[in-house]
Design an enzyme around this catalytic site. Structure first.
Site, PDB file in Angstrom:
ATOM      1  N   ASP A  33       0.811  -1.227   0.000  1.00 14.22           N
ATOM      2  CA  ASP A  33       0.000   0.000   0.000  1.00 14.22           C
ATOM      3  C   ASP A  33       0.842   1.274   0.000  1.00 14.22           C
ATOM      4  O   ASP A  33       0.291   2.381   0.130  1.00 14.22           O
ATOM      5  CB  ASP A  33      -0.948   0.008   1.208  1.00 14.22           C
ATOM      6  CG  ASP A  33      -2.097  -0.963   1.005  1.00 14.22           C
ATOM      7  OD1 ASP A  33      -2.608  -1.037  -0.123  1.00 14.22           O
ATOM      8  OD2 ASP A  33      -2.477  -1.629   1.980  1.00 14.22           O
ATOM      9  N   ASP A  51      -6.819  -4.141  -5.489  1.00 17.91           N
ATOM     10  CA  ASP A  51      -6.460  -2.821  -4.971  1.00 17.91           C
ATOM     11  C   ASP A  51      -5.023  -2.438  -5.335  1.00 17.91           C
ATOM     12  O   ASP A  51      -4.678  -1.258  -5.435  1.00 17.91           O
ATOM     13  CB  ASP A  51      -6.578  -2.774  -3.431  1.00 17.91           C
ATOM     14  CG  ASP A  51      -7.726  -3.568  -2.863  1.00 17.91           C
ATOM     15  OD1 ASP A  51      -8.144  -4.559  -3.492  1.00 17.91           O
ATOM     16  OD2 ASP A  51      -8.198  -3.228  -1.779  1.00 17.91           O
TER      17      ASP A  51
HETATM   18  N1  GLY Z   1      -7.410  -1.413   0.002  1.00 10.39           N
HETATM   19  C1  GLY Z   1      -8.336  -1.813   0.967  1.00 10.39           C
HETATM   20  C2  GLY Z   1      -9.726  -1.424   0.690  1.00 10.39           C
HETATM   21  O1  GLY Z   1     -10.076  -1.013  -0.396  1.00 10.39           O
HETATM   22  O2  GLY Z   1     -10.517  -1.538   1.593  1.00 10.39           O
END
Ligand code: GLY
Length: 428
Positions: free
Chosen positions: A147, A205
């Site tokens: 992330d 994601d």
């Molecule tokens: N990246 C985690 C979410 O979208 O909740």
């Protein structure tokens, strides 16, 4: 004042009114001005309340009811009870949920401040944006999550766009080096998570973290970052999508690059279409096309966009938290998925000949998010801008709550909308 002076004053006022009238966009953008003003007020209040804290706002603590979760998942409690987080203590309910800099959402509050500054030119927003961005400096040395793109590109990346300075490049490049250290060439992807029982989990994601790599290549001229991003995007096209272009949430790979399993972590079930996952997917491939200009990515973005427009059935285009969730009054929406979609669709509209359908769709979302159902009255909602997002329903987390990333992509969508329409805040 004598009559001639009065007449002169009246003429000047009339002229000023006419000039300002001429600069005003002719359509009614009161919804836009109101949304921007509410956003600035909410961000201002939150910054002031967090003045001496090294924490960042993420959401509001809410509780869940197991029977409700069973109805939403349409499954027995035993199928997901192990993944549930405990309900928060009673005194926390309704309070602001704060987070530290190593949380995946840490870049969104500084990023929202940067967008508020970019849109309005308000120096108070800029000072706060710089202050909260600087909190994230240690994240550039962190390697334990994919992330990093969300965290550093939304904070330092926007700082580089809206208030460049000499330290930003080193932060972006160091973070990008740490992100590509999670790339496995034998698999052809960046590892998302270090927890769980998967061999090599990659979540949809993760497409959102590639912007940081494109940025690092632009800053250094070194293609190694871009090449990792391209490999990851291609691997994701190969395995994350169903024939209708809906996306799986998690695809885990064996060490030779073959698929170990396809699952969900935040959706209703493994074969359902988790709303935010579809939004991450379209946004991710729009970004890839912006930077690489390979039409494979544009086609992928268009196909996912069509899927979204076909599958979202709500009248206001704010999707249910999962497209396959029960069509019931009690089913929570996900305003964050709508905001991400709007930001992506506005950019997509500039890439294709029939782009107006994506632009119009995005405009409807932004107008609806700007209405009283979703936009919080100033001073409420613990300082967040939007209501009614869903973080992770199967984990019992952040259900029908504000989310810092809903606010961030809402402001990004408004900013992109204004850029395309050539609307200036001062003329609203
Ligand atoms: N990246 C985690 C979410 O979208 O909740």
């Amino acid at each position: 004042m004598n009559y001639s002076k009065l007449n002169l004053t009246m003429c000047i006022c009339l002229l000023a009114a006419m000039i300002s009238c001429n600069n005003k966009p002719k359509d009614d953008y009161s919804w836009l001005k109101n949304s921007i003003d509410v956003s600035v007020a909410q961000l201002d209040m939150t910054s002031a309340e967090l003045a001496d804290s090294a924490k960042l706002p993420r959401s509001i603590w809410v509780e869940y009811d197991s029977a409700f979760l069973c109805r939403q998942i349409e499954a027995d409690y035993s199928t997901f009870k192990d993944s549930l987080r405990p309900n928060p203590d009673a005194e926390k309910i309704g309070q602001r949920k704060l987070t530290g800099v190593y949380d995946w959402t840490s870049g969104f509050f500084p990023g929202s401040l940067w967008y508020a500054y970019h849109i309005t030119g308000n120096d108070q927003m800029k000072d706060q944006a710089a202050k909260f961005t600087n909190l994230l400096y240690p994240v550039s040395y962190y390697k334990d999550t994919h992330d990093l793109g969300f965290m550093i590109n939304c904070s330092y990346g926007n700082a580089g766009l809206f208030s460049p300075n000499d330290t930003i490049k080193a932060v972006i490049v160091r973070t990008a080096d740490n992100l590509i250290s999670r790339f496995d060439p034998a698999i052809g992807a960046i590892r998302s998570w270090d927890f769980g029982t998967w061999n090599f989990p990659v979540i949809i994601d993760n497409m959102m973290n590639l912007d940081l790599l494109f940025n690092a290549t632009k800053l250094t001229g070194d293609n190694k970052y871009k090449e990792v991003a391209i490999a990851h995007a291609n691997k994701t096209i190969a395995h994350h999508f169903r024939p209708d272009y809906s996306s799986y949430h998690v695809v885990s790979y064996n060490s030779d690059g073959t698929v170990e399993r396809k699952q969900t972590h935040q959706g209703k079930n493994d074969e359902s279409s988790w709303a935010r996952g579809q939004a991450w997917a379209v946004y991710g491939y729009v970004s890839c096309y912006r930077d690489i200009k390979d039409t494979t990515y544009l086609s992928q973005a268009v196909n996912i966009a069509e899927l979204i427009m076909n599958r979202v059935k709500t009248a206001d285009l704010i999707p249910l938290w999962d497209y396959d969730a029960p069509d019931a009054e009690e089913t929570p929406r996900d305003a964050s998925a709508a905001a991400i979609t709007a930001a992506a669709f506005i950019e997509l509209s500039t890439m294709v000949e029939d782009g107006s359908k994506y632009f119009d769709y995005a405009e409807t979302i932004l107008r609806n998010l700007s209405g009283e159902t979703y936009l919080a009255p100033v001073g409420t909602n613990q300082g967040f801008i939007l209501k009614h997002s869903t973080g992770s329903l199967p984990n019992g987390s952040e259900i029908d709550a504000p989310l810092n990333y809903a606010d961030y992509y809402f402001l990004e969508g408004l900013s992109r909308y204004m850029d395309i329409k050539n609307i200036k805040y001062k003329d609203l």
